[in-house]
Enzyme design. Structure first.
Site, PDB file in Angstrom:
ATOM      1  N   GLU A   1      29.206  58.251  18.945  1.00 16.40           N
ATOM      2  CA  GLU A   1      29.567  59.728  18.369  1.00 16.40           C
ATOM      3  C   GLU A   1      30.868  60.186  18.550  1.00 16.40           C
ATOM      4  O   GLU A   1      31.446  59.770  19.808  1.00 16.40           O
ATOM      5  CB  GLU A   1      28.284  60.710  18.698  1.00 16.40           C
ATOM      6  CG  GLU A   1      27.224  60.366  18.556  1.00 16.40           C
ATOM      7  CD  GLU A   1      25.905  61.418  18.885  1.00 16.40           C
ATOM      8  OE1 GLU A   1      26.446  62.211  19.722  1.00 16.40           O
ATOM      9  OE2 GLU A   1      24.892  61.049  18.797  1.00 16.40           O
TER      10      GLU A   1
ATOM     11  N   HIS B   1      24.189  65.449  15.493  1.00 15.38           N
ATOM     12  CA  HIS B   1      23.375  65.565  16.628  1.00 15.38           C
ATOM     13  C   HIS B   1      23.065  67.058  17.043  1.00 15.38           C
ATOM     14  O   HIS B   1      23.530  67.643  17.935  1.00 15.38           O
ATOM     15  CB  HIS B   1      24.264  65.265  17.860  1.00 15.38           C
ATOM     16  CG  HIS B   1      23.529  64.699  19.213  1.00 15.38           C
ATOM     17  ND1 HIS B   1      23.752  63.648  20.012  1.00 15.38           N
ATOM     18  CD2 HIS B   1      22.399  65.164  19.774  1.00 15.38           C
ATOM     19  CE1 HIS B   1      23.005  63.778  20.856  1.00 15.38           C
ATOM     20  NE2 HIS B   1      22.142  64.722  20.876  1.00 15.38           N
TER      21      HIS B   1
END
Length: 407
Positions: free
Chosen positions: A266, A289
């Site tokens: 990420e 997220h």
């Protein structure tokens, strides 16, 4: 109260930890700073030298080299569910308890799972994209109600069971699989195997921790065992799904759609680019997220973790620490003094400490000891002020790691 002046205890909160946490520390008299961003290893190594209490979220990595610089660090708070960004074993060896908030965002994550189940069943991602592009595609083919369909939950913990309750209220039949024996809520049905769950479920949602056993828990083999036309949802950990294999299954039509909120890699910040094999596929929901990113969840997390940190600093309690023996300690009686010591878990240490206390003429009012394989955590209440003399004697013991005196 703590023996060290609170205004000299430095608290650093990173990554936009909720303002309520900042205010709790500030109200209690600590010297607290709140920064909006994560810190890289080099920058954090410099900052941590003078920090007593550190609060982080998921982007700050507290590694062994950083902890080596943390000479004054008493405790760490992870203002999130997971703690895999912290070297927990190294923190334990240095006598640093780590706290988190494993349940505070349960409802937020569960609600998003339910929302994605409905949106995938109605192919809302495709309809949104088409309508924004000026394409009017009003169809009912391959669009379904969720009532009467089967939801398979992999991992029936706090979030999985909350999803179960909400899903059943929506009219879904709920089955689940967990490696532990967990009693069902409502009419949910436990299944004997993961493979059975995949074969009967119209929707599969994952709620498991990041462990070696859960890496690529859903890959090519599991996709093949999945009921054709099922939908896959993952709001747990990024390495649970093999995204390349899932992308191919969506392209082939074996999997009808997916909702993914967590990824193996990420971006470090909101300004960094993001790439995944699932981009631009039909009926796929991709979110950055945000499963637990609601105002309510962040407020609850801020309050929960800050309260645990304050309780540890102010009276030594380590209940709910993820890497430390658990001691739940009462307030110190008037006129008494509490010695807190972390030491190597080795024979004879407690006898040596008791001898030191006896030699200075103090009486032990109460004593509590918790141990792990690596360390022992001792709380001892005595009836006299000993200044720094006893503290220094304990610290000279070859087995002692860290000592504080509260009064």
């Amino acid at each position: 109260m703590i023996s060290y002046p609170k205004e000299k205890i430095n608290v650093l909160l990173l990554e936009n930890v909720h303002q309520d946490a900042f205010q709790l520390f500030q109200k209690d008299g600590f010297n607290v700073r709140l920064l909006p961003q994560a810190l890289g290893e080099d920058e954090l190594s410099k900052e941590i030298e003078n920090i007593h209490v550190l609060g982080i979220r998921s982007k700050t990595n507290l590694t062994a080299p950083v902890l080596a610089k943390a000479k004054r660090l008493m405790t760490v708070g992870c203002f999130c569910i997971g703690t895999n960004q912290v070297d927990l074993a190294e923190a334990e060896k240095k006598g640093i308890p780590v706290f988190n908030a494993p349940y505070s965002n349960t409802r937020s994550v569960a609600e998003l799972v339910i929302a994605e189940i409905i949106m995938l069943a109605r192919r809302v991602p495709d309809h949104i994209r088409n309508t924004h592009a000026g394409i009017w595609n009003k169809i009912s083919k391959n669009c379904f109600e969720v009532r009467g369909k089967t939801l398979g939950i992999v991992g029936y913990g706090h979030i999985g069971s909350q999803v179960s309750v909400l899903a059943e209220a929506m009219g879904l039949k709920v089955v689940y699989y967990d490696i532990q024996t967990v009693l069902p809520l409502g009419n949910a049905t436990p299944l004997n195997s993961y493979e059975e769950l995949l074969s009967v479920s119209d929707f599969v949602t994952f709620h498991v921790p990041e462990l070696p056993e859960t890496m690529n828990l859903y890959a090519a083999k599991e996709i093949k065992a999945t009921k054709k036309g099922a939908y896959i949802i993952n709001l747990s950990r990024g390495k649970v799904l093999d995204l390349e294999a899932l992308a191919e299954a969506i392209k082939s039509g074996h999997i009808a759609g997916a909702g993914v909120d967590v990824f193996p890699q990420e971006p470090e910040s909101n300004s960094d680019p993001f790439i995944t094999p699932l981009q631009n596929l039909q009926n796929v929901i991709l979110t950055p997220h945000i499963g637990g990113s609601t105002e309510e969840a962040q407020k609850n997390i801020g309050t929960e973790v800050a309260s645990k940190l304050l309780k540890f600093v102010n009276n030594g309690s380590t209940t709910f620490a993820v890497n430390f023996p658990h001691l739940e300690l009462n307030p110190i009686p008037q006129g008494m003094y509490r010695i807190l010591n972390v030491h190597k878990n080795q024979p004879g240490f407690l006898k040596d400490i008791n001898s030191m206390v006896s030699e200075i003429g103090a009486n032990i009012s109460s004593q509590h000891l918790g141990t792990s394989a690596e360390i022992g955590y001792l709380s001892m209440v005595i009836n006299m002020s000993v200044g720094d003399e006893l503290k220094e004697r304990i610290e000279r013991h070859p087995g002692s790691l860290k000592t504080r005196i509260l009064y």
